[in-house]
Design an enzyme around this catalytic site. Sequence first.
Site, PDB file in Angstrom:
ATOM      1  N   ASN A  22       0.821  -1.194   0.000  1.00 43.58           N
ATOM      2  CA  ASN A  22       0.000   0.000   0.000  1.00 43.58           C
ATOM      3  C   ASN A  22       0.863   1.254   0.000  1.00 43.58           C
ATOM      4  OD1 ASN A  22      -2.042   1.829   0.174  1.00 43.58           O
ATOM      5  ND2 ASN A  22      -3.009   0.958   1.976  1.00 43.58           N
ATOM      6  N   ASP A  23       1.637   1.457   1.063  1.00 47.66           N
ATOM      7  CA  ASP A  23       2.405   2.691   1.202  1.00 47.66           C
ATOM      8  C   ASP A  23       3.387   2.909   0.049  1.00 47.66           C
ATOM      9  OD1 ASP A  23       1.110   3.128   3.605  1.00 47.66           O
ATOM     10  OD2 ASP A  23       2.645   2.087   4.767  1.00 47.66           O
TER      11      ASP A  23
END
Lengths: 103, 462
Positions: free
Chosen positions: B388-389
Site C-alpha cells: 500500500n504505502d
Amino acid sequence: MNESVVWLTIFVLSVFVGIEVISKVSSVLHTPLMSGANAIHGVILVGAILVTGHAESTLALAVGLVAVVLATINMVGGFVVTDRMLQMFTARKKPVARGGEDA
Amino acid sequence: MIPVWVQLAYLVAAVCFVLALKGLSSPRTARRGNQIGAVGALVACVVVFFEGELDHLVPILVAIAVGSLVGVLGAQRVQMTQMPQLVALFNGVGGGAAALVALLELDEFVDAGTGAGVEEFALVATAFTVVVGSVSFSGSLVTFAKLQELMTTRPVIFAGLPVAFGGGLVAALVLAVVVVLQPALWVGVVLALLGLVVGTLLVLPVGGADVPIVISLLNAFTGLAVAAGGYVLDNTVLLVGGTLVGAAGTFLTLLMARAMGRSVAHTLFGALKGGSTQGAGMASDRPVKSAGPADVAILLAYAQRVIIVPGYGLAVAQAQHTLRELVDVLGERGIDVDYAIHPVAGRMPGHMNVLLAEAQVPYEQLKEMNDINGEFKHTDVVLVVGANDVVNPGARTIPSAPIYGMPILDVDQAEQVVFMKRSMRPGFAGIENELLFDPRTTLLFGDAKDTMGKLLNAVKAL
C-alpha cells in the site's frame, strides 16, 4: 607513545574501515548486512566471559552469567539467521527443482 | 599481561570482521562473508579463555550452551516474515549484555578503590557503555513490540514526551559525570535504568514504516557500546569489532533513510512536530470499484504487459508460492510479467527479495524500483498484492503525510491497477491511499492466499 592515543588511533581507523568496506552495498543487501553486523557486535561475549571469570560475589556471578547468555544469543542467533537469509540469495542463482518442503 | 599469541588471535578475529562486512556488501560474496565473521567471533571466544586465569568456568560454559541453544532455535524457527523483529531482539540482548558487562566492570573499579590507578577516561567509557547499551536494549524491545504488532505501529506521542526525553538525556549526562568523579555502583545502576527510559522514549514516537531505520540505528549504538566496553576491558577485538559495527551501522542507517527518502532526524522526531503526521488511520467509506477473481483473471489473461507489486501482506498470507504459479501460467500465455520491488517492500530493505527467493521466484524477474519505474507507462495491468504505502501517490503530493518524499513505484501511470487487499485498512504508515479511489483502480478483496488461489484457477480456466 601514550597508550590512550594508541586506542584512539585504532578507534578512528576502524571507523574509516567500517564505512569504507560497506560503502557500495546494494539496497537488496541492507537487511542481511544489518543482521550480520548485529551478529558481529555479539563479540561482547568476550567481555562477558572476562568479567564473569573475575566475579567475586554471587550477585556479580549471576549478573555476569546473564550477560554471557544474552551475548551468546546475540552472536550465535545473529550469524545463524543471517546465514538463513543469505542461503536464499545463493539458492535462487541456480534454478533449483522445487522440493516438497514448502507444499 | 595478555599473552602475545592471544593478542594476535584477536587481530585475526578483527580482520575476519572487516572481511565479513566487505563480503556482506556484495550478493556473490555475502554468504561467505557472514561465515568469515562467524569464524572470527569463534576464534575470539575461544582464545579469551587463554587470556588469563578465569574462575567459574563450568557455569560460563553452561551459560554459553544455553545462549547458543536459544539463539539457534530462535534463528531457525522464526518465520521469514518475522525476521526483522528477531534481528531487533538479537540487537537488544547484545546491548543489554554490553550494559551489564560495563556495570560489573564499574563494580570492580569501585572495589579497587578510588585513586587506584583507574583512569578517568576508562570511567567515561564505562558510563557510555552502560547508557548506550541500555538505550539499545529498551529501544530494541519497543521496536520488537511494534513490528510484532504487540502495540500500535503508529507513533505514540503524549504531552511532555519531548520534555521527558530531554530531561532524561540531561539527567543521564549528569549521572555519567558523577560516575567519573565519584565511582559508585548504585549510580551506575540508576544510569542504566535511565538509559532504559530514554531508549523507550526515543522509539515510541517512531511510526511503523520507519522502524527499520531505527533498528539499524540501535544496531550502530550497540556497536559503539561494545567498542567502549573494549576500551574499558583493554580488549582490542571488542574495540575493533564494536567500532566497525558502529561506523558501518551508522552509514547503513543513512543509506536506508536515503532509500526511503527521509532524514534520520525526521524519522526519530518527525512525529513530535505536530499531529499532522499521524494520518487518517481509519477505513474510509468512500466508494471504490471492486471485482471478483473471474473479472481480474480476464483482465490479466488478455494483457500484454503485467507488473506485480508484492508487499508485506503477500508474505503474511503465505501467498507467494501461489503468486509464483500465477506468474508462471501468465508467462505460458506469452504475457510479459515482472515483479517490481520497492527498496523497503516488506518490512526492511531487501526483505521482499528474501521472501520471494524462498518461493523460488527467479532472480531475473525481480526488478528494482529505479529500473522499472519507467515501464509502468507501457503496462496494461499492475497487480498490487498486499502493498500500500510503497505505491501511494500521496508520497509525492501530500506534504503532511508521514511518507511524504519517499520514492514510490509509479503504479498510477499504468493503464489499470488491481489492488488485492484484505480490507480498506490503511498501510503500515497509517495513511489513506488516493489511488484506491481512482477510476482505473479495481479492488479484489479477500485473504491474499485464498483469493490468489481463486485467481489462479480462473486464469487457468480461460
